[in-house]
Write an enzyme that holds these catalytic residues in place. Structure first.
Site, PDB file in Angstrom:
ATOM      1  N   SER A  42       0.814  -0.938  -0.188  1.00 27.18           N
ATOM      2  CA  SER A  42       0.067  -0.208  -0.173  1.00 27.18           C
ATOM      3  C   SER A  42       0.651   1.285  -0.093  1.00 27.18           C
ATOM      4  O   SER A  42       0.846   2.203   0.905  1.00 27.18           O
ATOM      5  CB  SER A  42      -0.973   0.112   1.197  1.00 27.18           C
ATOM      6  N   HIS A 146      -3.482  -6.030   1.533  1.00 22.61           N
ATOM      7  CA  HIS A 146      -2.538  -7.198   2.485  1.00 22.61           C
ATOM      8  C   HIS A 146      -3.220  -8.903   2.530  1.00 22.61           C
ATOM      9  O   HIS A 146      -2.373  -9.186   2.914  1.00 22.61           O
ATOM     10  CB  HIS A 146      -2.284  -6.387   4.109  1.00 22.61           C
ATOM     11  N   GLU A 155      -5.332  -2.998   9.569  1.00 26.09           N
ATOM     12  CA  GLU A 155      -4.362  -2.685  10.547  1.00 26.09           C
ATOM     13  C   GLU A 155      -4.713  -2.746  11.316  1.00 26.09           C
ATOM     14  O   GLU A 155      -5.238  -1.284  12.481  1.00 26.09           O
ATOM     15  CB  GLU A 155      -2.759  -2.992   9.961  1.00 26.09           C
ATOM     16  N   GLU A 196       1.697  -9.605   6.435  1.00 23.49           N
ATOM     17  CA  GLU A 196       2.566  -9.136   7.677  1.00 23.49           C
ATOM     18  C   GLU A 196       2.789  -9.587   8.821  1.00 23.49           C
ATOM     19  O   GLU A 196       2.904  -9.957  10.101  1.00 23.49           O
ATOM     20  CB  GLU A 196       2.301  -8.091   8.003  1.00 23.49           C
ATOM     21  N   ASP A 232      -4.575   1.185  11.681  1.00 28.29           N
ATOM     22  CA  ASP A 232      -4.009   1.662  10.461  1.00 28.29           C
ATOM     23  C   ASP A 232      -5.429   1.671   9.236  1.00 28.29           C
ATOM     24  O   ASP A 232      -4.788   0.143   8.961  1.00 28.29           O
ATOM     25  CB  ASP A 232      -2.259   0.673   9.975  1.00 28.29           C
ATOM     26  N   GLU A 273      -3.552   5.642  11.706  1.00 28.92           N
ATOM     27  CA  GLU A 273      -2.709   5.744  10.703  1.00 28.92           C
ATOM     28  C   GLU A 273      -3.311   6.289   9.213  1.00 28.92           C
ATOM     29  O   GLU A 273      -4.391   5.374   8.973  1.00 28.92           O
ATOM     30  CB  GLU A 273      -1.797   4.964  10.543  1.00 28.92           C
ATOM     31  N   ASP A 300       0.946   8.579   7.112  1.00 34.10           N
ATOM     32  CA  ASP A 300       2.389   7.128   6.120  1.00 34.10           C
ATOM     33  C   ASP A 300       1.875   7.774   4.818  1.00 34.10           C
ATOM     34  O   ASP A 300       3.230   8.578   4.459  1.00 34.10           O
ATOM     35  CB  ASP A 300       1.835   5.732   6.733  1.00 34.10           C
ATOM     36  N   LYS A 325       9.757   5.574   7.375  1.00 32.47           N
ATOM     37  CA  LYS A 325      10.073   4.432   6.759  1.00 32.47           C
ATOM     38  C   LYS A 325      10.706   4.428   5.487  1.00 32.47           C
ATOM     39  O   LYS A 325      10.905   5.737   5.024  1.00 32.47           O
ATOM     40  CB  LYS A 325       9.323   3.695   5.792  1.00 32.47           C
ATOM     41  N   HIS A 353       8.389  -1.253   9.731  1.00 33.57           N
ATOM     42  CA  HIS A 353       8.249  -1.967   8.615  1.00 33.57           C
ATOM     43  C   HIS A 353       7.682  -1.600   7.430  1.00 33.57           C
ATOM     44  O   HIS A 353       6.876  -0.745   7.487  1.00 33.57           O
ATOM     45  CB  HIS A 353       8.527  -3.169   9.275  1.00 33.57           C
ATOM     46  N   LYS A 376       6.529   0.490  14.693  1.00 35.63           N
ATOM     47  CA  LYS A 376       5.307  -0.710  13.892  1.00 35.63           C
ATOM     48  C   LYS A 376       6.206  -2.178  12.980  1.00 35.63           C
ATOM     49  O   LYS A 376       6.716  -1.789  12.341  1.00 35.63           O
ATOM     50  CB  LYS A 376       4.479   0.090  12.273  1.00 35.63           C
TER      51      LYS A 376
END
Ligand code: 2PG
Ligand code: MG
Length: 399
Positions: A42, A146, A155, A196, A232, A273, A300, A325, A353, A376
């Protein structure tokens, strides 16, 4: 001593089974560093460019390696990263690829630390770094980009904010992950795992909130310290034609803001997030104004670890935290600059990550070096535990 004598680049596997770039950096006194680039699914529209690894490696060998070898010191991170930028020549690493850049940048940092005989967090953070350890945000349930046929929200993240130590926090997240699986079982819901390692059940977001809330409170009771949770939303991925898509339903921007604000209060969320689209600074600002006193609103895809985009956000009050990131921007220097700008403006920096990862554990050191309140990095699976176990080792080493 830290003069770079060789930079080797190769393709290695990431956790999704895709190739990614790994770099080895050697220095004249025998210092060695190895690091690999992670990869997002994403991804934000404004991220630095990830090239196909073969192209990124060829371009870096042509443009960057000759400028680094015998010329630059691995111990001087700003010089390494400025050289990578100069070798690339673009704004967004479109020539050598942010994947080559970040692998070399991180490998050089490790080689510099190796020469000094210092752990990486110490080399990066210096003698006067703070002595805090980040609380790991553990991905427990998720979907979005994901995992297919799972939640719309990307998430649901356990946050053991009351854990007395990093190690207890890491194990608490693993327990929440296991408890969520039991609850899904009790409800007769089958659940595969997403990229993940989070459970990716075919349930509504409303059900996922309930399951998460129950799992967190059960483990909180068992362990006796406070565990909350966060999200997230990765809302850019849902945003199309001016509305947010939740399966067949849609929400306008105002409805999205109301929904997130309600969830913050109903579930006492500690972290949210990307609640809105990556271009909606105004929406971010409105939501931050409404709930920013009681939760972290983190950018993000909004900021992509980029100081210019962060400054735009600071100017209008969009978000009170930033996700960091390194591969979104290409070098450790850029990542540190973003952390510094954020903290000068009273914002929290959360180190993260990517959904595609390797066993590289650099971000664990980065989080400790920058005194980040959160990291995270998932909950289970080898490429996630690589960072979590490294955090436990750092805590062991540092106290
Ligand atoms: O959106 C995110 O924050 C990340 C990591 O969880 O996902 P991706 O790497 O796919 O962008
Ligand atoms: Mg995100």
């Amino acid at each position: 001593m830290t003069r770079i004598t060789s930079v080797a680049l190769r393709r290695v596997l990431d956790s999704r089974g895709n190739p990614t770039v790994e770099a080895d950096v050697l220095t004249e006194s025998g210092g060695f560093g190895r690091a690999a680039a992670p990869s997002g699914a994403s991804t934000g529209e404004y991220e630095a460019i990830e090239l196909p690894p073969t192209e990124a490696i060829a371009a870096a060998r042509r443009h960057a390696v000759p400028r680094l070898v015998d010329e630059v010191h691995a111990g001087n991170q700003r010089e390494v990263d400025a050289t990578l930028r100069a070798a690339d020549g673009s704004e967004n690493f479109s020539e050598i690829g942010a994947n080559s850049a970040v692998a070399i940048s991180m490998a050089a940092a490790k080689a510099g630390a190796d020469v000094l005989g210092a752990p990486l967090y110490q080399h990066l953070g210096g003698a006067f770094r703070g002595d805090n350890f980040p609380t790991p945000l553990g991905n427990v349930i998720g979907g979005g980009e994901h995992a297919k046929e799972a939640t719309n929200i990307q998430e649901f993240l356990a946050a053991p904010v009351g854990a007395p130590s990093v190690s207890e926090a890491v194990f608490a997240n693993a327990k929440v992950h296991a408890r969520a699986s039991e609850i899904l079982d009790e409800r007769g819901v089958p659940a595969a795992k997403g990229d993940e390692g989070a459970w990716a059940p075919p349930v509504s977001d409303a059900d996922a909130f309930e399951i998460m809330s129950e799992a967190v409170s059960d483990v909180e009771d068992e362990l006796g310290f406070e565990i909350r949770f966060g999200l997230d939303i990765a809302a850019s991925e849902m945003f199309e034609d001016g509305v947010y898509h939740y399966g067949d339903e849609t929400k306008t921007t105002d409805e999205q803001i109301d929904y997130v604000a309600e969830m913050v209060d109903e579930y006492d969320l500690v972290y949210v997030e990307d609640p809105l689209d990556e271009n909606d600074y105004e929406g971010f600002a409105e939501l931050t104004e409404r709930v920013g006193d009681r939760t972290l609103i983190c950018g993000d895809d909004l900021f992509v670890t980029n100081v210019d985009r962060l400054q735009d956000g600071i100017d209008v009050g969009a978000a009170n935290s930033i996700l960091i990131k390194p591969n979104q921007i290409g070098t450790l220097t850029d990542a540190f600059d973003a952390v510094e700008l954020a903290s000068r403006n009273g914002m929290d920096a959360v180190i993260s990550h990517r959904s595609g990862e390797t066993e590289d554990a650099t971000i664990a050191h980065l989080a400790v070096a920058t005194d980040a309140p959160f990291i995270k990095t998932g909950t289970v699976q080898g490429e996630r535990t690589a960072k979590l176990n490294e955090l436990i080792r750092i805590a062991d080493d540092a106290v």
